[in-house]
Design a protein around this motif. Structure first.
Motif, PDB file in Angstrom:
ATOM      1  N   GLY A   1       0.812  -1.203   0.000  1.00 37.34           N
ATOM      2  CA  GLY A   1       0.000   0.000   0.000  1.00 37.34           C
ATOM      3  C   GLY A   1       0.852   1.261   0.000  1.00 37.34           C
ATOM      4  O   GLY A   1       0.547   2.230  -0.709  1.00 37.34           O
ATOM      5  N   GLU A   2       1.926   1.256   0.793  1.00 42.45           N
ATOM      6  CA  GLU A   2       2.812   2.422   0.807  1.00 42.45           C
ATOM      7  C   GLU A   2       3.435   2.643  -0.565  1.00 42.45           C
ATOM      8  O   GLU A   2       3.507   3.786  -1.065  1.00 42.45           O
ATOM      9  CB  GLU A   2       3.911   2.221   1.845  1.00 42.45           C
ATOM     10  N   ALA A   3       3.900   1.565  -1.186  1.00 38.08           N
ATOM     11  CA  ALA A   3       4.541   1.692  -2.498  1.00 38.08           C
ATOM     12  C   ALA A   3       3.554   2.172  -3.555  1.00 38.08           C
ATOM     13  O   ALA A   3       3.902   2.987  -4.427  1.00 38.08           O
ATOM     14  CB  ALA A   3       5.160   0.357  -2.908  1.00 38.08           C
ATOM     15  N   ARG A   4       2.323   1.694  -3.491  1.00 36.85           N
ATOM     16  CA  ARG A   4       1.334   2.121  -4.485  1.00 36.85           C
ATOM     17  C   ARG A   4       0.956   3.592  -4.290  1.00 36.85           C
ATOM     18  O   ARG A   4       0.717   4.315  -5.264  1.00 36.85           O
ATOM     19  CB  ARG A   4       0.111   1.216  -4.450  1.00 36.85           C
ATOM     20  N   PHE A   5       0.903   4.040  -3.041  1.00 37.52           N
ATOM     21  CA  PHE A   5       0.703   5.478  -2.825  1.00 37.52           C
ATOM     22  C   PHE A   5       1.835   6.278  -3.451  1.00 37.52           C
ATOM     23  O   PHE A   5       1.611   7.278  -4.146  1.00 37.52           O
ATOM     24  CB  PHE A   5       0.619   5.816  -1.333  1.00 37.52           C
ATOM     25  N   LEU A   6       3.064   5.851  -3.206  1.00 38.10           N
ATOM     26  CA  LEU A   6       4.207   6.594  -3.726  1.00 38.10           C
ATOM     27  C   LEU A   6       4.221   6.613  -5.246  1.00 38.10           C
ATOM     28  O   LEU A   6       4.491   7.651  -5.861  1.00 38.10           O
ATOM     29  CB  LEU A   6       5.506   5.995  -3.179  1.00 38.10           C
ATOM     30  N   ARG A   7       3.914   5.473  -5.869  1.00 37.44           N
ATOM     31  CA  ARG A   7       3.866   5.462  -7.331  1.00 37.44           C
ATOM     32  C   ARG A   7       2.797   6.430  -7.836  1.00 37.44           C
ATOM     33  O   ARG A   7       3.020   7.170  -8.810  1.00 37.44           O
ATOM     34  CB  ARG A   7       3.600   4.049  -7.858  1.00 37.44           C
ATOM     35  N   ALA A   8       1.647   6.447  -7.187  1.00 40.21           N
ATOM     36  CA  ALA A   8       0.585   7.382  -7.569  1.00 40.21           C
ATOM     37  C   ALA A   8       1.051   8.824  -7.392  1.00 40.21           C
ATOM     38  O   ALA A   8       0.755   9.691  -8.236  1.00 40.21           O
ATOM     39  CB  ALA A   8      -0.668   7.114  -6.740  1.00 40.21           C
TER      40      ALA A   8
ATOM     41  N   ILE B   1      -3.460   7.488 -17.293  1.00 41.03           N
ATOM     42  CA  ILE B   1      -2.611   7.511 -16.109  1.00 41.03           C
ATOM     43  C   ILE B   1      -3.422   7.844 -14.862  1.00 41.03           C
ATOM     44  O   ILE B   1      -3.183   7.285 -13.782  1.00 41.03           O
ATOM     45  CB  ILE B   1      -1.460   8.507 -16.313  1.00 41.03           C
ATOM     46  N   LEU B   2      -4.406   8.723 -14.997  1.00 37.75           N
ATOM     47  CA  LEU B   2      -5.255   9.036 -13.852  1.00 37.75           C
ATOM     48  C   LEU B   2      -5.971   7.793 -13.331  1.00 37.75           C
ATOM     49  O   LEU B   2      -6.110   7.609 -12.116  1.00 37.75           O
ATOM     50  CB  LEU B   2      -6.287  10.102 -14.219  1.00 37.75           C
TER      51      LEU B   2
ATOM     52  N   ASP C   1      -4.318   2.775  -7.765  1.00 37.17           N
ATOM     53  CA  ASP C   1      -3.273   2.628  -6.750  1.00 37.17           C
ATOM     54  C   ASP C   1      -3.717   3.218  -5.413  1.00 37.17           C
ATOM     55  O   ASP C   1      -3.502   2.629  -4.345  1.00 37.17           O
ATOM     56  CB  ASP C   1      -1.991   3.326  -7.212  1.00 37.17           C
ATOM     57  N   LEU C   2      -4.343   4.382  -5.465  1.00 36.08           N
ATOM     58  CA  LEU C   2      -4.729   5.051  -4.219  1.00 36.08           C
ATOM     59  C   LEU C   2      -5.875   4.337  -3.515  1.00 36.08           C
ATOM     60  O   LEU C   2      -5.897   4.249  -2.287  1.00 36.08           O
ATOM     61  CB  LEU C   2      -5.094   6.506  -4.508  1.00 36.08           C
ATOM     62  N   ASP C   3      -6.824   3.820  -4.278  1.00 39.50           N
ATOM     63  CA  ASP C   3      -7.906   3.052  -3.655  1.00 39.50           C
ATOM     64  C   ASP C   3      -7.359   1.804  -2.978  1.00 39.50           C
ATOM     65  O   ASP C   3      -7.762   1.457  -1.859  1.00 39.50           O
ATOM     66  CB  ASP C   3      -8.946   2.659  -4.706  1.00 39.50           C
ATOM     67  N   ALA C   4      -6.432   1.130  -3.672  1.00 38.51           N
ATOM     68  CA  ALA C   4      -5.830  -0.070  -3.088  1.00 38.51           C
ATOM     69  C   ALA C   4      -5.028   0.291  -1.842  1.00 38.51           C
ATOM     70  O   ALA C   4      -5.074  -0.419  -0.826  1.00 38.51           O
ATOM     71  CB  ALA C   4      -4.940  -0.753  -4.120  1.00 38.51           C
ATOM     72  N   ALA C   5      -4.277   1.390  -1.908  1.00 39.78           N
ATOM     73  CA  ALA C   5      -3.473   1.801  -0.757  1.00 39.78           C
ATOM     74  C   ALA C   5      -4.357   2.160   0.430  1.00 39.78           C
ATOM     75  O   ALA C   5      -4.099   1.747   1.572  1.00 39.78           O
ATOM     76  CB  ALA C   5      -2.594   2.984  -1.141  1.00 39.78           C
TER      77      ALA C   5
ATOM     78  N   ALA D   1      -3.265   8.597   1.388  1.00 42.26           N
ATOM     79  CA  ALA D   1      -3.753   8.116   0.094  1.00 42.26           C
ATOM     80  C   ALA D   1      -5.046   8.824  -0.299  1.00 42.26           C
ATOM     81  O   ALA D   1      -5.228   9.223  -1.458  1.00 42.26           O
ATOM     82  CB  ALA D   1      -3.967   6.601   0.150  1.00 42.26           C
ATOM     83  N   LEU D   2      -5.941   8.995   0.645  1.00 40.82           N
ATOM     84  CA  LEU D   2      -7.199   9.678   0.354  1.00 40.82           C
ATOM     85  C   LEU D   2      -6.964  11.154   0.035  1.00 40.82           C
ATOM     86  O   LEU D   2      -7.636  11.721  -0.846  1.00 40.82           O
ATOM     87  CB  LEU D   2      -8.144   9.548   1.547  1.00 40.82           C
TER      88      LEU D   2
END
Length: 504
Positions: A137-144, A180-181, A187-191, A212-213
């Motif tokens: 979750g942290e990584a997906r936030f960062l990628r987003a 991309i959006l 990513d943010l929903d998953a995070a 993330a939110l």
């Protein structure tokens, strides 16, 4: 705790380099350990995850190119030496060779390369599944976050979701911004579904559910996806984890770091990782335009209010003016500001935010260029103003919109009167836009505001003035070109499939 990041960065550098080569998109890793030997322990996974955070340090240290320099390409302030290219952008000389243009692109892709490498290999690590889910979750936030900082400045860019490989990625064309959006929101929903609301002190500073939110709320707002922006911002509020810090000036002081209002910041720690915010912000050279934007304490503008005295222009003003800006004739660090000091030296105005000094208490400055103040990327006030803006765009100035904006204005140390009742949607929109400008002055948000509101072609085609009305810098904005930055010239030259933005 600030130190967790630096301990693991050192471990990361010793064991595996996920830094980027000088190839296309800065994506190619130079692993010192094989996949088979590295992704075998949770310690290594934590080190790699911390490596995904590390690109955040670059744009927020030094001259703060993603913070203070973004202010310098707005009517709020200007850059003296143009070392980053911010002044060139503001003057209408935007071009694909400028350092600010290039560094933002490269840093974002560096972060994307690291997070993609992490996400591709974390399943190999034997560890608790719940902790692993949090790390993902942290990584997906960062990628987003990194992709957000690309598409909002350059538009569509190559969408890469796999570990760096120049053979397959170096010649990719641009994806659309919309494509991309959708990845960003996925990513943010998953995070948000797996990240905790808060951490213990040892993990403080990592991305949370609220982080993330908050990014989803900002991204949706920037793209006029009002329903999503409203829902995400309200979800942050409903966590009951954050609240407005009572003291607006104190919100940005070192002793109050990570207070109740901070949703996410970038951690600095003396002497390992430092910035030079203390010096830079008090040399911020703020324009008269920003000073004049602050209302009087009766809620009216300086043109409308009977309280305004041009001989005492800083009296009876929105308290955020004197809590945000250094002005000649005021006190700063226990001394009277005369205009001869280091601060307020060209325009007569500079920033107090992110400095160590207060008005009346004499404090010792840190060593030159050795500040450890954390820049705040997301704070609770932004969520309230996002609710106000999105609600107004969806339903007009309802009580929900009024309540949100008035909560920000009613902060104890600000205590401005409520926005006048009975405004039209357009009138409330103007009030909201002014509120964002003064609330977030010096925080790097106003540039994207004038871009997304499509007002840059108006406000950036006006001269920047000092306190006496003298022209300090002439500005120019080409609406057929300047709403997007150019892609870096190096990437265009090396990738024939990468199409440049119009006008460059």
């Amino acid at each position: 705790m600030k130190r967790f990041r630096y301990i693991y960065i050192s471990f990361l550098c010793a064991s595996i380099s996920v830094s980027c080569s000088k190839e296309l998109l800065e994506l190619e890793p130079a692993d010192q350990s094989s996949v088979e030997t590295y992704w075998t322990s949770e310690d290594n996974a934590v080190a790699a995850l911390t490596g995904c955070y590390e690109p955040l340090l670059g744009p927020y240290r030094g001259e703060g190119s993603w913070l203070l320099k973004l202010e310098d390409i707005t009517p709020n302030a200007f850059e003296i030496d143009d070392g980053s290219g911010a002044s060139s952008i503001a003057r209408g000389d935007n071009n694909p060779t400028l350092p600010l243009i290039n560094s933002r692109y490269q840093i974002a892709y560096e972060g994307i390369g690291r997070t993609n490498t992490f996400l591709a290999n974390i399943d190999l690590v034997p560890m608790d599944k719940d902790v692993k889910a949090r790390y993902i979750g942290e990584a997906r936030f960062l990628r987003a976050f990194y992709y957000h900082n690309l598409v909002e400045y350059y538009g569509g860019v190559p969408l890469i979701l796999d570990p760096p490989n120049n053979n397959t990625q170096g010649q990719l064309p641009r994806n659309s911004k919309q494509e991309i959006l959708e990845v960003i929101y996925s990513d943010l929903d998953a995070a948000a579904s797996v990240l905790p609301i808060s951490y213990t002190s040892t993990d403080e500073g990592r991305a949370t559910k609220g982080t993330a939110l908050a990014l989803k709320a900002r991204s949706a707002l920037y793209n006029e996806r009002w329903t999503e922006a409203l829902a995400a911002a309200q979800a942050v509020i409903d966590l009951n984890e954050y609240s407005l810090f009572p003291d607006y000036r104190g919100l940005f002081l070192l002793e109050n770091e990570r207070n109740s209002e901070v949703i996410f910041d970038v951690g600095f720690q003396f002497p390992e990782i430092t910035n030079n915010y203390h010096e830079l912000f008090q040399q911020g050279n703020v324009f008269k335009s920003l000073v004049d934007a602050y209302l009087m304490t009766d809620g009216q503008s300086i043109e409308e209010s009977g309280l305004y005295d041009p001989d005492n222009p800083f009296e009876n003003r929105d308290p955020r003016l004197n809590q945000t800006l250094i002005t000649i004739g005021s006190n700063f660090n226990g001394q009277l500001v005369t205009g001869d000091e280091l601060f307020a030296d060209l325009t007569g105005y500079a920033y107090k935010k992110y400095t160590y000094f207060t008005d009346d208490e004499v404090r010792t400055a840190p060593q030159p260029n050795q500040s450890e103040i954390n820049p705040i990327l997301f704070r609770y006030a932004e969520m309230l103003l996002t609710v106000a803006e999105a609600e107004n765009e969806l339903n007009g100035p309802t009580s929900r919109a009024y309540d949100a904006i008035n909560e920000v204005r009613n902060r104890p140390s600000v205590d401005m009167p409520d926005v006048v009742a009975g405004l039209s949607q357009s009138e409330f929109r103007d009030a909201l836009r002014l509120e964002r400008r003064v609330e977030f002055a010096g925080e790097g948000l106003y540039y994207k505001d004038i871009i997304r509101w499509r007002t840059a072609e108006i406000v950036m085609n006006q001269d920047g003035l000092d306190q006496n009305g003298n022209v300090i810098e002439s500005r120019s904005f080409n609406p057929d070109r300047d709403y997007l930055w150019p892609l870096p010239d190096r990437d265009i030259l090396l990738n024939p499939n990468l199409e440049q933005n119009p006008g460059y």
